[in-house]
Each structure stands twice: as structure tokens, then as C-alpha cells.
Write a protein that holds these residues in place. Structure first.
Motif, PDB file in Angstrom:
ATOM      1  N   LEU A  70      49.795  40.557  39.918  1.00  0.00           N
ATOM      2  CA  LEU A  70      48.343  40.379  39.883  1.00  0.00           C
ATOM      3  C   LEU A  70      47.718  40.658  41.242  1.00  0.00           C
ATOM      4  CD1 LEU A  70      48.084  37.122  37.736  1.00  0.00           C
ATOM      5  CD2 LEU A  70      47.397  39.426  37.056  1.00  0.00           C
ATOM      6  N   GLY A  71      48.374  40.224  42.299  1.00  0.00           N
ATOM      7  CA  GLY A  71      47.853  40.471  43.644  1.00  0.00           C
ATOM      8  C   GLY A  71      47.809  41.942  43.977  1.00  0.00           C
ATOM      9  N   LEU A  72      48.815  42.680  43.532  1.00  0.00           N
ATOM     10  CA  LEU A  72      48.848  44.116  43.789  1.00  0.00           C
ATOM     11  C   LEU A  72      47.723  44.836  43.050  1.00  0.00           C
ATOM     12  CD1 LEU A  72      50.418  46.429  45.161  1.00  0.00           C
ATOM     13  CD2 LEU A  72      51.804  46.595  43.094  1.00  0.00           C
ATOM     14  N   VAL A  73      47.520  44.474  41.772  1.00  0.00           N
ATOM     15  CA  VAL A  73      46.492  45.138  40.971  1.00  0.00           C
ATOM     16  C   VAL A  73      45.093  44.796  41.488  1.00  0.00           C
ATOM     17  CG1 VAL A  73      45.462  45.274  38.677  1.00  0.00           C
ATOM     18  CG2 VAL A  73      47.941  45.277  38.924  1.00  0.00           C
TER      19      VAL A  73
ATOM     20  N   ALA B 251      51.641  32.632  45.031  1.00  0.00           N
ATOM     21  CA  ALA B 251      52.148  33.959  45.370  1.00  0.00           C
ATOM     22  C   ALA B 251      51.059  35.022  45.338  1.00  0.00           C
ATOM     23  CB  ALA B 251      53.270  34.349  44.399  1.00  0.00           C
ATOM     24  N   PHE B 252      50.003  34.763  44.622  1.00  0.00           N
ATOM     25  CA  PHE B 252      48.968  35.774  44.423  1.00  0.00           C
ATOM     26  C   PHE B 252      48.216  36.117  45.708  1.00  0.00           C
ATOM     27  CE2 PHE B 252      44.386  36.397  43.784  1.00  0.00           C
ATOM     28  CZ  PHE B 252      44.390  37.608  43.103  1.00  0.00           C
ATOM     29  N   PHE B 253      47.763  35.124  46.437  1.00  0.00           N
ATOM     30  CA  PHE B 253      46.819  35.380  47.521  1.00  0.00           C
ATOM     31  C   PHE B 253      47.411  36.144  48.710  1.00  0.00           C
ATOM     32  CE2 PHE B 253      44.405  32.115  45.260  1.00  0.00           C
ATOM     33  CZ  PHE B 253      43.174  32.747  45.201  1.00  0.00           C
ATOM     34  N   PRO B 254      48.646  35.894  49.143  1.00  0.00           N
ATOM     35  CA  PRO B 254      49.169  36.722  50.236  1.00  0.00           C
ATOM     36  C   PRO B 254      49.228  38.207  49.891  1.00  0.00           C
ATOM     37  CG  PRO B 254      50.486  34.744  50.010  1.00  0.00           C
ATOM     38  CD  PRO B 254      49.572  34.786  48.828  1.00  0.00           C
ATOM     39  N   VAL B 255      49.662  38.530  48.661  1.00  0.00           N
ATOM     40  CA  VAL B 255      49.739  39.934  48.253  1.00  0.00           C
ATOM     41  C   VAL B 255      48.329  40.510  48.094  1.00  0.00           C
ATOM     42  CG1 VAL B 255      50.577  41.538  46.502  1.00  0.00           C
ATOM     43  CG2 VAL B 255      51.937  39.540  47.123  1.00  0.00           C
ATOM     44  N   PHE B 256      47.458  39.777  47.448  1.00  0.00           N
ATOM     45  CA  PHE B 256      46.089  40.236  47.230  1.00  0.00           C
ATOM     46  C   PHE B 256      45.387  40.530  48.554  1.00  0.00           C
ATOM     47  CE2 PHE B 256      41.671  38.744  47.304  1.00  0.00           C
ATOM     48  CZ  PHE B 256      41.077  39.698  46.486  1.00  0.00           C
ATOM     49  N   THR B 257      45.472  39.592  49.497  1.00  0.00           N
ATOM     50  CA  THR B 257      44.782  39.768  50.772  1.00  0.00           C
ATOM     51  C   THR B 257      45.358  40.934  51.562  1.00  0.00           C
ATOM     52  OG1 THR B 257      44.363  37.384  50.834  1.00  0.00           O
ATOM     53  CG2 THR B 257      44.104  38.593  52.897  1.00  0.00           C
ATOM     54  N   THR B 258      46.675  41.017  51.624  1.00  0.00           N
ATOM     55  CA  THR B 258      47.317  42.072  52.408  1.00  0.00           C
ATOM     56  C   THR B 258      47.027  43.451  51.842  1.00  0.00           C
ATOM     57  OG1 THR B 258      49.105  40.534  52.961  1.00  0.00           O
ATOM     58  CG2 THR B 258      49.504  42.858  53.354  1.00  0.00           C
ATOM     59  N   VAL B 259      47.143  43.604  50.522  1.00  0.00           N
ATOM     60  CA  VAL B 259      46.943  44.914  49.899  1.00  0.00           C
ATOM     61  C   VAL B 259      45.486  45.356  50.028  1.00  0.00           C
ATOM     62  CG1 VAL B 259      46.980  46.162  47.700  1.00  0.00           C
ATOM     63  CG2 VAL B 259      48.883  44.679  48.330  1.00  0.00           C
ATOM     64  N   SER B 260      44.545  44.460  49.765  1.00  0.00           N
ATOM     65  CA  SER B 260      43.134  44.837  49.824  1.00  0.00           C
ATOM     66  C   SER B 260      42.732  45.255  51.237  1.00  0.00           C
ATOM     67  CB  SER B 260      42.252  43.686  49.336  1.00  0.00           C
ATOM     68  OG  SER B 260      42.430  42.527  50.143  1.00  0.00           O
ATOM     69  N   LEU B 261      43.199  44.514  52.238  1.00  0.00           N
ATOM     70  CA  LEU B 261      42.852  44.876  53.616  1.00  0.00           C
ATOM     71  C   LEU B 261      43.537  46.167  54.045  1.00  0.00           C
ATOM     72  CD1 LEU B 261      42.954  41.388  55.399  1.00  0.00           C
ATOM     73  CD2 LEU B 261      40.939  42.726  54.785  1.00  0.00           C
TER      74      LEU B 261
ATOM     75  N   LEU C 143      31.457  41.901  44.413  1.00  0.00           N
ATOM     76  CA  LEU C 143      31.342  41.011  43.262  1.00  0.00           C
ATOM     77  C   LEU C 143      32.393  39.901  43.264  1.00  0.00           C
ATOM     78  CD1 LEU C 143      30.589  43.534  40.362  1.00  0.00           C
ATOM     79  CD2 LEU C 143      29.015  41.893  41.380  1.00  0.00           C
ATOM     80  N   LEU C 144      33.640  40.259  43.577  1.00  0.00           N
ATOM     81  CA  LEU C 144      34.747  39.320  43.406  1.00  0.00           C
ATOM     82  C   LEU C 144      35.252  38.721  44.713  1.00  0.00           C
ATOM     83  CD1 LEU C 144      36.813  41.326  40.755  1.00  0.00           C
ATOM     84  CD2 LEU C 144      35.188  39.467  40.364  1.00  0.00           C
ATOM     85  N   GLY C 145      34.955  39.357  45.843  1.00  0.00           N
ATOM     86  CA  GLY C 145      35.461  38.865  47.125  1.00  0.00           C
ATOM     87  C   GLY C 145      35.109  37.419  47.418  1.00  0.00           C
ATOM     88  N   PRO C 146      33.842  37.014  47.285  1.00  0.00           N
ATOM     89  CA  PRO C 146      33.497  35.613  47.561  1.00  0.00           C
ATOM     90  C   PRO C 146      34.210  34.628  46.645  1.00  0.00           C
ATOM     91  CG  PRO C 146      31.537  36.990  47.562  1.00  0.00           C
ATOM     92  CD  PRO C 146      32.647  37.847  47.047  1.00  0.00           C
ATOM     93  N   LEU C 147      34.389  34.988  45.362  1.00  0.00           N
ATOM     94  CA  LEU C 147      35.070  34.091  44.428  1.00  0.00           C
ATOM     95  C   LEU C 147      36.517  33.866  44.848  1.00  0.00           C
ATOM     96  CD1 LEU C 147      35.299  32.516  41.773  1.00  0.00           C
ATOM     97  CD2 LEU C 147      35.833  34.696  40.640  1.00  0.00           C
ATOM     98  N   PHE C 148      37.246  34.951  45.137  1.00  0.00           N
ATOM     99  CA  PHE C 148      38.638  34.811  45.541  1.00  0.00           C
ATOM    100  C   PHE C 148      38.755  34.063  46.865  1.00  0.00           C
ATOM    101  CE2 PHE C 148      39.426  38.663  42.792  1.00  0.00           C
ATOM    102  CZ  PHE C 148      40.150  37.977  41.842  1.00  0.00           C
ATOM    103  N   GLY C 149      37.818  34.292  47.770  1.00  0.00           N
ATOM    104  CA  GLY C 149      37.839  33.573  49.045  1.00  0.00           C
ATOM    105  C   GLY C 149      37.658  32.078  48.862  1.00  0.00           C
ATOM    106  N   ALA C 150      36.802  31.678  47.915  1.00  0.00           N
ATOM    107  CA  ALA C 150      36.577  30.257  47.658  1.00  0.00           C
ATOM    108  C   ALA C 150      37.791  29.611  47.002  1.00  0.00           C
ATOM    109  CB  ALA C 150      35.346  30.087  46.775  1.00  0.00           C
ATOM    110  N   VAL C 151      38.393  30.307  46.016  1.00  0.00           N
ATOM    111  CA  VAL C 151      39.575  29.754  45.335  1.00  0.00           C
ATOM    112  C   VAL C 151      40.745  29.639  46.300  1.00  0.00           C
ATOM    113  CG1 VAL C 151      41.232  30.135  43.475  1.00  0.00           C
ATOM    114  CG2 VAL C 151      38.814  30.637  43.108  1.00  0.00           C
ATOM    115  N   ARG C 152      40.870  30.595  47.221  1.00  0.00           N
ATOM    116  CA  ARG C 152      41.972  30.557  48.188  1.00  0.00           C
ATOM    117  C   ARG C 152      41.888  29.347  49.094  1.00  0.00           C
ATOM    118  NH1 ARG C 152      42.203  35.870  51.500  1.00  0.00           N
ATOM    119  NH2 ARG C 152      40.136  35.089  52.061  1.00  0.00           N
TER     120      ARG C 152
END
Length: 285
Positions: free
Chosen positions: A110-113, A166-176, A127-136
Motif C-alpha cells: 500500500l505504501g508503494l502504490v 509498515a505503511f508510513f515509512p514506505v509511503f513517505t520515502t517513495v513519495s519524496l 488532496l491526500l497529503g494532509p490526511l496522511f500526515g495527520a494519521v501518521r
């Protein structure tokens, strides 16, 4: 009758400050030396743990702490042997490892996608960046009561919590990482007709392979951290359960056993992922 001079007898080419000497032969040197050898790195990596184990034994023999506060290494080994005889230790390890690997696989996928989506689309990022930042920013333990309410106390709630970890480290690294891919490289690929998914899988993802594996290794470590919180959810087996159950029963030796096992198994899985990283970097990066 004139003869052409042999290449060996040809004069040295003249440089701006007179004749230039022939370049000296370059000697190949090993890039890593002693530390580049696998066995040497493994041996040196064991030095500090062995010293700490010796210090632990020494402190136990000298009686600096009571046996309840700090059991000896022998007592921890005895507790491990006892759990092995009962057939419980292997079950604890297998169940915890299964939960971690399942949650890690789901969270990493999920983090990769989603990381690729936000890294490549400015609209999705807005659209989604603030939401994921708040959940993290929400602590993992704060999610436990909600997961119990929604999913009950079965495996689903435990694996879901590890997946979130496991989601947030992959999500953050890949997006950046995808935001900083060389634009000239992307434009050159588009000039050759690569677009969409082909551009992503052929050019953009291979360009960020080291960053992706950095995120994966962080996600794997996070999965083991979230395991203990996950096994607080009415669990009856697993290393996290063994840790908390030993605390409740005053079995410090088993507590230390659970901690040591979490450290050893976590490091082993990280080392296996490191081997996969080296292979992927050589193949794609």
C-alpha cells in the motif's frame, strides 16, 4: 629506404610545458579492503554484543542487581529450554513472525502504490497529503481500542495495526524520492515513447530503488515495534504476549528472553532484506 618507427620508439607527445611523460600504469586496489569481506563484517559486528553479554554475566555474578531485576544469561537460557520442552517457544516465534511478515507485506504494498501516486501527482498530494500526515501523527496505542471496536480481537485487528506501522515509512520515502527524480531522465524516457505505468516501472521506480529499500527496512523495523502493541489486543500467543504475560507474572527471565528474541529475529529479517537490496540495486539502480 625509410622505415616507419615502431610504436615503442615513437616520441612522447609534446604538452604545453614540453614533452609529456607516458602515464604511469594504474594499480587496481580493493575498494573496501578488510571490511569489504563478509566474514570480517560479521565477526566485527559480533564484538560489541559478545562484550555486552560478558558484562551482563559479570554484573549477575557480582550481584549488582537482584535476580528479579536482572536474571543471569544462564537463567534466560534455562527459561528458553523450558519453553522449548513445552513446545511453546517455537509457536510464539512462528505466530509473531507470521503477523509481522503479513502486516509488513500489506503495508509495504500500500505504501508503494499510494507513495507513487502522491509522488507523481500534485493533485493527489494536495488532496491526500494532509490526511496522511495527520494519521501518521496518531500514536499506535491510540488505534488499539478503535481496531478492537471495528474488527474484534482476532487476527485481523493485529495484522491491521502492523500494516499501519509498515505503511508510513514506505509511503513517505517513495513519495519524496519520486518527486526528486531527475526531470531530464524522465523527459528523455518520454521522448522514447514511455508514459504512464511503463514510465513508472521502467524509469522512475528503478531510479529510486535505494530510497525504496531504505523505506522498506524502516517499515520492517516498525513492524516489529508495532507487533508488541498488536499483541496487546487480547492475544494468547506470540512474543509480544510472552513479554507482557511475563511482566504480569514476575518472570523477568522470560521478559529478557522475549526481548532478546525480538532483537535477534528482527536483525535477521533486516539482514535478509539487505541481501535483497544489494541484488535489486545491482539489477535496477
Amino acid at each position: 629506404m625509410s622505415t616507419n618507427p615502431s610504436p615503442a620508439a615513437a616520441p612522447a607527445a609534446a604538452g604545453p610545458f614540453g614533452p609529456s611523460a607516458a602515464p604511469a600504469p594504474v594499480r587496481k586496489t580493493s575498494s573496501g579492503g578488510f571490511l569489504s569481506r563478509t566474514w570480517a563484517r560479521v565477526a566485527l559486528g559480533l564484538v560489541v554484543p559478545v562484550l555486552l553479554l560478558g558484562l551482563w554475566q559479570l554484573v549477575s555474578v557480582l550481584g549488582v542487581f537482584s535476580a528479579v531485576q536482572l536474571p543471569s544469561p544462564g537463567a534466560v537460557l534455562t527459561s528458553a529450554a523450558d519453553l522449548i520442552e513445552r513446545g511453546e517457544l517455537g509457536t510464539h516465534i512462528a505466530i509473531s513472525t507470521q503477523r509481522v511478515l503479513t502486516g509488513f507485506a500489506l503495508g509495504a504494498a500500500l505504501g508503494l502504490v499510494l507513495g507513487a501516486l502522491l509522488g507523481l501527482s500534485k493533485l493527489a498530494d494536495v488532496l491526500l497529503g494532509p490526511l496522511f500526515g495527520a494519521v501518521r501523527a496518531v500514536p499506535s496505542l491510540a488505534l488499539v481500542p478503535l481496531l478492537i471496536l471495528w474488527m474484534g480481537i482476532g487476527e485481523d485487528s493485529k495484522v491491521t495495526l502492523i500494516t499501519i506501522g509498515a505503511f508510513f515509512p514506505v509511503f513517505t520515502t517513495v513519495s519524496l524520492a519520486l518527486r526528486h527524480v531527475d526531470k531530464n531522465l524522465v523527459e528523455a524516457a518520454r521522448a522514447f515513447g514511455l508514459n504512464g505505468i511503463r514510465l513508472l516501472t521502467t524509469v522512475q521506480l528503478p531510479a529510486v530503488v535505494p530510497a525504496v529499500f531504505s523505506g522498506l527496512r524502516l517499515a520492517l523495523a516498525q513492524s516489529w515495534l508495532f507487533l508488541v502493541a498488536a499483541e496487546l489486543i487480547a492475544s494468547s500467543m506470540g512474543l509480544g504476549f510472552l513479554l507482557t504475560d511475563s511482566q504480569n507474572n514476575g518472570r523477568t527471565d522470560r521478559m529478557f528472553l522475549a526481548i532478546v528474541l525480538l532483537a535477534v529475529i528482527g536483525k535477521t529479517t533486516d539482514a535478509l532484506l539487505g541481501v535483497a537490496e544489494k541484488w535489486a540495486v545491482k539489477k535496477w539502480a
